[in-house]
Design a protein around this motif. Structure first.
Motif: not given
Length: 305
Positions: A265-292
Motif C-alpha cells: 500500500f505504501a509504495p503504491v500510494m507513493l507512486r500513485a501521485f507523481p506517476a499519475n500527475a505526470a500522466c495527466f500533465f502529458g495528456l493535457e499538454l498534448t491535447l493543448s498542442l492539438f488545439r493549437l
C-alpha cells in the motif's frame, strides 16, 4: 469521433510519462506483494517499502528498480492510449450533443468501459513485468530464470501457450473496472473544481498535476486488494492455482489474513501521485498542442468564438 483518435495519441504520451516516473515504485510494490511469508522466528525479506528499495539498490544496483520497464513502456503507452480513447468513446456514447458537459456518473461509466478495453492490452505486459520484477539476483519464485521481456514471452508460450501469457485476465478486470471508473471521474471532478466557473475555464499546470495525482490515489485506493491477488497469480509457478484468483484469495486469507490484501500500500500510494500527475500533465499538454494546431472539437469551438 476525431476526438477519440486525439485522446488515443495524447493518452500514449501520458502513459509514457507514467512509466518513466512510476516504475521504481512499482518494482518495490510487486516485490513486497509477492514475498513469501517468513517462517516462525525468521525476519521478513523486507520490513517495508523503504527497506525493499534500499536492499534492491544495495544488492542489484539502482537500475534494478527499473527491471521489467521495457514491457510496460511498450505496453503502457498503448494501454493509456486505449484507456483515454475508450474514455472518449464512453463520452461519445452518452452525449446527445458534443458540447454537453458530462456528469460524475457518466464519467464513472466512461472510465469503467475504458477499463474493459485496456485489459486486452494490459495483461501480457503486466505478466511479463511482474515476473521480471520479482526475479532477484537471478532467482525467481517460479524457478525459471528470464533474460528479458522477449525471453519471458517465449518461455511462457512454451509453458502454456497464449493462456499462460494471459494468466490473470479475470483478476485484471476485477481490478481495473472499478479503478478506472474512479480514476476518470475523480480527475474530471477535480478538473472542474480547479478550473473555476464560467465559460473561460483554464487549468494551470499545477492544478493539472494536483488533479492527476489525486485521481491516481483514488484509482489505487479502490483496487489494491485485487492488485495483490493479480500479482501473486501472475508470478506463481504453472498449475499452483488451478481455480485462479479464488485460490489465491483463499490462500492469502488462510495464511496471512486480510491485512495481506493491502501489501504494498505504501509504495503504491507513493507512486500513485507523481506517476499519475505526470500522466495527466502529458495528456493535457498534448491535447493543448492539438488545439493549437486546430485539431479536435475544442479547437473548432475556439474558432467559432
Amino acid at each position: 469521433m476525431s476526438d477519440v483518435l486525439l485522446n488515443f495519441v495524447a493518452g500514449g504520451v501520458g502513459g509514457s510519462c507514467t512509466v518513466i516516473v512510476g516504475h521504481p515504485f512499482d518494482t518495490v510494490k510487486v516485490r513486497i506483494q509477492t514475498m513469501s511469508r517468513p517462517k516462525p522466528g525468521e525476519k521478513p525479506l523486507f520490513t517495508g517499502a523503504l527497506d525493499c528499495a534500499k536492499q534492491t539498490v544495495a544488492k542489484e544496483g539502482f537500475f534494478a528498480l527499473y527491471k521489467g520497464m521495457a514491457a510496460p513502456l511498450v505496453g503502457v503507452s498503448p494501454l493509456f492510449a486505449v484507456f483515454f480513447g475508450g474514455c472518449a468513446v464512453g463520452k461519445w456514447l452518452q452525449q446527445t450533443d458534443p458540447d454537453q458537459e458530462m456528469t460524475f456518473m457518466q464519467n464513472v461509466n466512461s472510465g469503467a468501459l475504458a477499463g474493459v478495453f485496456t485489459t486486452v492490452v494490459m495483461v501480457p505486459g503486466e505478466r511479463v513485468k511482474c515476473l521480471l520484477q520479482v526475479q532477484q539476483a537471478g532467482n525467481s519464485p517460479s524457478g525459471v530464470h528470464y533474460n528479458g521481456p522477449l525471453d519471458v514471452v517465449k518461455k511462457l508460450y512454451k509453458e502454456g501457450g497464449i493462456r499462460s501469457i494471459y494468466r490473470g485476465t479475470g483478476a485484471t478486470l476485477l481490478r481495473d473496472i472499478p479503478a478506472s471508473a474512479a480514476y476518470l471521474s475523480v480527475y474530471e471532478y477535480l478538473k472542474k473544481k480547479f478550473s473555476g466557473e464560467g465559460s473561460q475555464r483554464t487549468l494551470s499546470p499545477g492544478a493539472t498535476l494536483l488533479a492527476g495525482g489525486l485521481a491516481g490515489m483514488a484509482n489505487w485506493s479502490v483496487c489494491i486488494p485485487a492488485d495483490v491477488l493479480k500479482s501473486r497469480l501472475q508470478t506463481a509457478p504453472e498449475g499452483k492455482y488451478p481455480d485462479g484468483i479464488r485460490g489465491v484469495f483463499r490462500e492469502v486469507i488462510r495464511e496471512e489474513g486480510p491485512r495481506a490484501l493491502f501489501k504494498g500500500f505504501a509504495p503504491v500510494m507513493l507512486r500513485a501521485f507523481p506517476a499519475n500527475a505526470a500522466c495527466f500533465f502529458g495528456l493535457e499538454l498534448t491535447l493543448s498542442l492539438f488545439r493549437l494546431l486546430g485539431l479536435g472539437h475544442g479547437a473548432k469551438k475556439a474558432e467559432e468564438k
